[in-house]
Design a protein around this motif. Structure first.
Motif, PDB file in Angstrom:
ATOM      1  N   CYS A 176      18.696   4.685  56.221  1.00 36.62           N
ATOM      2  CA  CYS A 176      17.620   4.482  55.234  1.00 36.62           C
ATOM      3  C   CYS A 176      17.073   3.056  55.237  1.00 36.62           C
ATOM      4  N   ASP A 194      12.763   8.631  59.940  1.00 35.67           N
ATOM      5  CA  ASP A 194      11.486   9.093  59.371  1.00 35.67           C
ATOM      6  C   ASP A 194      11.578  10.511  58.814  1.00 35.67           C
ATOM      7  N   SER A 199      15.089   7.678  53.187  1.00 32.91           N
ATOM      8  CA  SER A 199      14.428   6.514  53.788  1.00 32.91           C
ATOM      9  C   SER A 199      13.186   6.135  52.992  1.00 32.91           C
ATOM     10  N   TYR A 200      12.452   7.146  52.546  1.00 34.66           N
ATOM     11  CA  TYR A 200      11.222   6.887  51.789  1.00 34.66           C
ATOM     12  C   TYR A 200      11.541   6.399  50.373  1.00 34.66           C
ATOM     13  N   GLU A 203      12.406   2.749  50.748  1.00 34.65           N
ATOM     14  CA  GLU A 203      11.195   1.979  51.019  1.00 34.65           C
ATOM     15  C   GLU A 203      10.347   1.815  49.758  1.00 34.65           C
ATOM     16  N   ALA A 204      10.271   2.883  48.961  1.00 36.42           N
ATOM     17  CA  ALA A 204       9.509   2.802  47.712  1.00 36.42           C
ATOM     18  C   ALA A 204      10.106   1.758  46.772  1.00 36.42           C
ATOM     19  N   THR A 217       1.684   2.473  49.476  1.00 36.70           N
ATOM     20  CA  THR A 217       2.893   2.871  50.224  1.00 36.70           C
ATOM     21  C   THR A 217       3.953   3.412  49.288  1.00 36.70           C
ATOM     22  N   ARG A 220       2.944   6.880  48.218  1.00 39.14           N
ATOM     23  CA  ARG A 220       3.109   7.813  49.350  1.00 39.14           C
ATOM     24  C   ARG A 220       4.582   8.168  49.531  1.00 39.14           C
ATOM     25  N   ASP A 221       5.445   7.133  49.498  1.00 41.49           N
ATOM     26  CA  ASP A 221       6.878   7.385  49.673  1.00 41.49           C
ATOM     27  C   ASP A 221       7.430   8.257  48.556  1.00 41.49           C
TER      28      ASP A 221
END
Length: 245
Positions: A176, A194, A199-200, A203-204, A217, A220-221
């Motif tokens: 992640c 991905d 992982s998202y 990232e968020a 971003t 989106r995440d």
């Protein structure tokens, strides 16, 4: 799907949860205690603590809810409760969304307590809003609930349910971006990363930590995490069978 039955199902699960004090302690106390441990580990590195603690605010709810939900649903299946429930007007979506609602509320409490302790007691600092951190942490928790519901269909015992942790949870933790930045991974590892929803989520959270306002971003995440949750719930629904006679 019936809203009244869904709420009643969520109420039943919350009442069961309230009487299980050890599980309540696991949900509420353990994430905060682990964050405190991280604080002392990185006492002389506040920037490192900010990054790791922020990430953990999303990872802890995911891991804990996956474990609790998979075992709770497995008990419903092995005790015969699930089969009896499915002979009533209770629909599969009523049951699954009832679980999601009940544990989503538990996740809200868990995320609020952990974030409150991290910001007010442990000195966590982020550029973005605390409410966004709590929102993402709740989404991660509900993702853990959905994956736990799905994976419980493939276990016959609680021991087997726990064995899904290294299969479903561990790869997401490793890939992640917590240990190695995703951009620095080999191409095939990046491709696997991905495809994993955690992982998202991470990232968020890092977007919230780095920017004072919500970024595209980040939204989106968060959308990817919610879409993965919906997909897991649909897959979980396919594992439930209603008796016809």
């Amino acid at each position: 799907m019936n809203a009244r039955i869904t709420v009643a199902t969520a109420g039943r699960i919350l009442r069961q949860l309230r009487h299980d004090r050890r599980t309540v302690a696991l949900l509420v106390v353990v994430p905060t205690a682990l964050l405190a441990l991280l604080h002392f580990m990185y006492e002389d590195q506040p920037r490192a603590f900010d990054r790791i603690a922020l990430t953990m605010l999303g990872i802890f709810p995911f891991v804990v809810m996956f474990l609790v939900t998979s075992i709770a649903m497995l008990r419903e299946r092995t005790s015969g409760t699930l089969e009896r429930l499915l002979t009533t007007p209770l629909g599969r979506l009523d049951l699954l969304f009832g679980y999601g609602l009940a544990f989503g509320l538990a996740a809200a409490v868990q995320a609020a307590v952990a974030a409150g302790a991290a910001y007010l007691l442990l000195g966590l600092e982020t550029a973005g809003d605390t409410a966004l951190v709590v929102l993402i942490a709740m989404a991660d928790a509900v993702l853990g609930v959905a994956l736990g519901l799905f994976c419980s269909a493939f276990a016959r015992t609680e021991f087997q349910a726990v064995q899904f942790m290294p299969v479903v949870v561990a790869p997401q933790l490793l890939l992640c971006g917590l240990f190695v930045a995703r951009d620095d991974m080999a191409g095939w590892l990046g491709a696997v990363s991905d495809a994993l929803p955690l992982s998202y989520a991470v990232e968020a959270l890092l977007e919230v930590g780095a920017h004072p306002d919500a970024t595209g971003t980040m939204w989106r995440d968060l959308s990817v995490v919610l879409a993965a949750t919906l997909l897991a719930l649909i897959l979980a629904a396919t594992t439930l069978r209603r008796r016809t006679g």
